[in-house]
Each structure stands twice: as structure tokens, then as C-alpha cells.
Design a protein around this motif. Structure first.
Motif, PDB file in Angstrom:
ATOM      1  N   LYS A 175       8.997   5.843  26.683  1.00  0.00           N
ATOM      2  CA  LYS A 175       7.912   6.050  25.730  1.00  0.00           C
ATOM      3  C   LYS A 175       8.284   5.513  24.354  1.00  0.00           C
ATOM      4  N   ILE A 176       7.277   4.953  23.669  1.00  0.00           N
ATOM      5  CA  ILE A 176       7.399   4.554  22.267  1.00  0.00           C
ATOM      6  C   ILE A 176       6.294   5.291  21.520  1.00  0.00           C
ATOM      7  N   THR A 177       6.642   5.947  20.417  1.00  0.00           N
ATOM      8  CA  THR A 177       5.647   6.602  19.576  1.00  0.00           C
ATOM      9  C   THR A 177       5.773   6.061  18.164  1.00  0.00           C
ATOM     10  N   GLY A 178       4.658   5.983  17.462  1.00  0.00           N
ATOM     11  CA  GLY A 178       4.683   5.468  16.103  1.00  0.00           C
ATOM     12  C   GLY A 178       3.674   6.154  15.206  1.00  0.00           C
ATOM     13  N   THR A 179       4.027   6.226  13.938  1.00  0.00           N
ATOM     14  CA  THR A 179       3.150   6.813  12.923  1.00  0.00           C
ATOM     15  C   THR A 179       3.137   5.895  11.709  1.00  0.00           C
ATOM     16  N   TYR A 180       1.930   5.581  11.246  1.00  0.00           N
ATOM     17  CA  TYR A 180       1.755   4.772  10.035  1.00  0.00           C
ATOM     18  C   TYR A 180       1.506   5.752   8.914  1.00  0.00           C
ATOM     19  N   ARG A 181       2.450   5.866   7.984  1.00  0.00           N
ATOM     20  CA  ARG A 181       2.365   6.923   6.983  1.00  0.00           C
ATOM     21  C   ARG A 181       2.855   6.494   5.615  1.00  0.00           C
ATOM     22  N   ARG A 182       2.435   7.285   4.653  1.00  0.00           N
ATOM     23  CA  ARG A 182       2.939   7.215   3.282  1.00  0.00           C
ATOM     24  C   ARG A 182       3.225   8.658   2.910  1.00  0.00           C
ATOM     25  N   GLY A 183       4.521   9.007   2.894  1.00  0.00           N
ATOM     26  CA  GLY A 183       4.894  10.404   2.669  1.00  0.00           C
ATOM     27  C   GLY A 183       4.351  11.271   3.794  1.00  0.00           C
ATOM     28  N   ASN A 184       3.593  12.314   3.427  1.00  0.00           N
ATOM     29  CA  ASN A 184       2.987  13.199   4.423  1.00  0.00           C
ATOM     30  C   ASN A 184       1.604  12.739   4.857  1.00  0.00           C
ATOM     31  N   GLN A 185       1.092  11.688   4.253  1.00  0.00           N
ATOM     32  CA  GLN A 185      -0.243  11.184   4.571  1.00  0.00           C
ATOM     33  C   GLN A 185      -0.164  10.238   5.768  1.00  0.00           C
ATOM     34  N   ILE A 186      -0.806  10.620   6.875  1.00  0.00           N
ATOM     35  CA  ILE A 186      -0.787   9.817   8.098  1.00  0.00           C
ATOM     36  C   ILE A 186      -2.099   9.058   8.230  1.00  0.00           C
ATOM     37  N   ALA A 187      -1.998   7.741   8.409  1.00  0.00           N
ATOM     38  CA  ALA A 187      -3.184   6.900   8.553  1.00  0.00           C
ATOM     39  C   ALA A 187      -3.476   6.571  10.013  1.00  0.00           C
TER      40      ALA A 187
ATOM     41  N   SER B 262       0.817  -1.218   0.000  1.00  0.00           N
ATOM     42  CA  SER B 262       0.000   0.000   0.000  1.00  0.00           C
ATOM     43  C   SER B 262       0.848   1.264   0.000  1.00  0.00           C
ATOM     44  N   GLY B 263       2.141   1.117   0.281  1.00  0.00           N
ATOM     45  CA  GLY B 263       3.016   2.279   0.370  1.00  0.00           C
ATOM     46  C   GLY B 263       3.103   2.850   1.772  1.00  0.00           C
ATOM     47  N   PHE B 264       2.241   2.384   2.669  1.00  0.00           N
ATOM     48  CA  PHE B 264       2.278   2.844   4.053  1.00  0.00           C
ATOM     49  C   PHE B 264       3.253   1.978   4.848  1.00  0.00           C
ATOM     50  N   SER B 265       3.941   2.607   5.802  1.00  0.00           N
ATOM     51  CA  SER B 265       4.830   1.864   6.681  1.00  0.00           C
ATOM     52  C   SER B 265       4.889   2.567   8.035  1.00  0.00           C
ATOM     53  N   TRP B 266       5.290   1.801   9.049  1.00  0.00           N
ATOM     54  CA  TRP B 266       5.407   2.337  10.396  1.00  0.00           C
ATOM     55  C   TRP B 266       6.758   3.014  10.591  1.00  0.00           C
ATOM     56  N   ASP B 267       6.725   4.157  11.252  1.00  0.00           N
ATOM     57  CA  ASP B 267       7.924   4.873  11.667  1.00  0.00           C
ATOM     58  C   ASP B 267       7.804   5.020  13.181  1.00  0.00           C
ATOM     59  N   ILE B 268       8.712   4.397  13.958  1.00  0.00           N
ATOM     60  CA  ILE B 268       8.610   4.499  15.407  1.00  0.00           C
ATOM     61  C   ILE B 268       9.857   5.146  15.993  1.00  0.00           C
ATOM     62  N   ALA B 269       9.665   5.691  17.179  1.00  0.00           N
ATOM     63  CA  ALA B 269      10.770   6.294  17.934  1.00  0.00           C
ATOM     64  C   ALA B 269      10.623   5.869  19.389  1.00  0.00           C
ATOM     65  N   THR B 270      11.762   5.702  20.062  1.00  0.00           N
ATOM     66  CA  THR B 270      11.750   5.333  21.469  1.00  0.00           C
ATOM     67  C   THR B 270      12.509   6.371  22.273  1.00  0.00           C
ATOM     68  N   SER B 271      12.176   6.461  23.558  1.00  0.00           N
ATOM     69  CA  SER B 271      12.947   7.326  24.448  1.00  0.00           C
ATOM     70  C   SER B 271      14.329   6.699  24.663  1.00  0.00           C
ATOM     71  N   ASN B 272      15.215   7.450  25.299  1.00  0.00           N
ATOM     72  CA  ASN B 272      16.614   7.020  25.455  1.00  0.00           C
ATOM     73  C   ASN B 272      16.792   5.739  26.256  1.00  0.00           C
ATOM     74  N   GLY B 273      15.817   5.359  27.093  1.00  0.00           N
ATOM     75  CA  GLY B 273      15.953   4.171  27.927  1.00  0.00           C
ATOM     76  C   GLY B 273      15.484   2.883  27.272  1.00  0.00           C
ATOM     77  N   LEU B 274      15.152   2.949  25.983  1.00  0.00           N
ATOM     78  CA  LEU B 274      14.716   1.774  25.225  1.00  0.00           C
ATOM     79  C   LEU B 274      15.570   1.651  23.972  1.00  0.00           C
ATOM     80  N   GLN B 275      15.844   0.420  23.568  1.00  0.00           N
ATOM     81  CA  GLN B 275      16.621   0.193  22.350  1.00  0.00           C
ATOM     82  C   GLN B 275      15.915  -0.845  21.487  1.00  0.00           C
TER      83      GLN B 275
END
Length: 84
Positions: A62-74, A16-29
Motif C-alpha cells: 500500500k501507498i498512502t499520501g496526503t497533500y497538506r500545509r501544516g494541519n490543513q489537508i487538501a 502554495s505551501g502545500f506538499s505531498w507526504d507519502i508512506a509505503t508499506s514494508n514491501g515497497l521502497q
């Protein structure tokens, strides 16, 4: 309280072109990031994005994630973790 490595997974369909982009705080790897197809015999089928995560520091994480395709966030998520 989380002490040991843990896994999170979210549905994903790379075709579909969408994929997850996640980030974690410094205490998680993130130890491992992989796509697991729901049906390995059917090309283009969806599946799950799976992350294996290790706690490296105690406290609030904290873990944050965005499912997106370019600038389009689903979809988005945020997970707060009390790490020991």
C-alpha cells in the motif's frame, strides 16, 4: 501484478505551501523523490511530485499520501498494489 520498479506522480505547487507526504508499506521502497516543474522558465509555477518506487517484498502492498500545509489537508490518496 507489479514486478518492476514503477513511478507515480501527483500535481504539486510548493509556492502554495502545500506538499505531498507519502508512506509505503514494508514491501515497497522509495528510490527517488523529486519535484518536476511544469514550466522551468517560470518561477513559482506548479509541477509534479514524482516518486520512483521499488517492490522489495511480494504480496499486498500500500501507498498512502496526503497533500497538506501544516494541519490543513487538501487531498489524500491510497493505492493498493499486488506485488509479485
Amino acid at each position: 501484478m507489479i514486478k518492476k520498479p514503477f513511478t507515480i506522480q501527483f500535481p504539486e505547487n510548493p509556492v502554495s505551501g502545500f506538499s505531498w507526504d507519502i508512506a509505503t508499506s514494508n514491501g515497497l521502497q522509495i528510490m527517488r523523490d523529486r519535484f518536476v516543474p511544469e514550466d522551468e522558465e517560470q518561477k513559482g509555477s506548479g509541477g509534479y511530485r514524482v516518486w520512483d518506487i521499488q517492490v522489495t517484498c511480494q504480496g499486498s502492498q500500500k501507498i498512502t499520501g496526503t497533500y497538506r500545509r501544516g494541519n490543513q489537508i487538501a487531498s489524500c490518496f491510497e493505492i493498493n498494489i499486488d506485488a509479485e
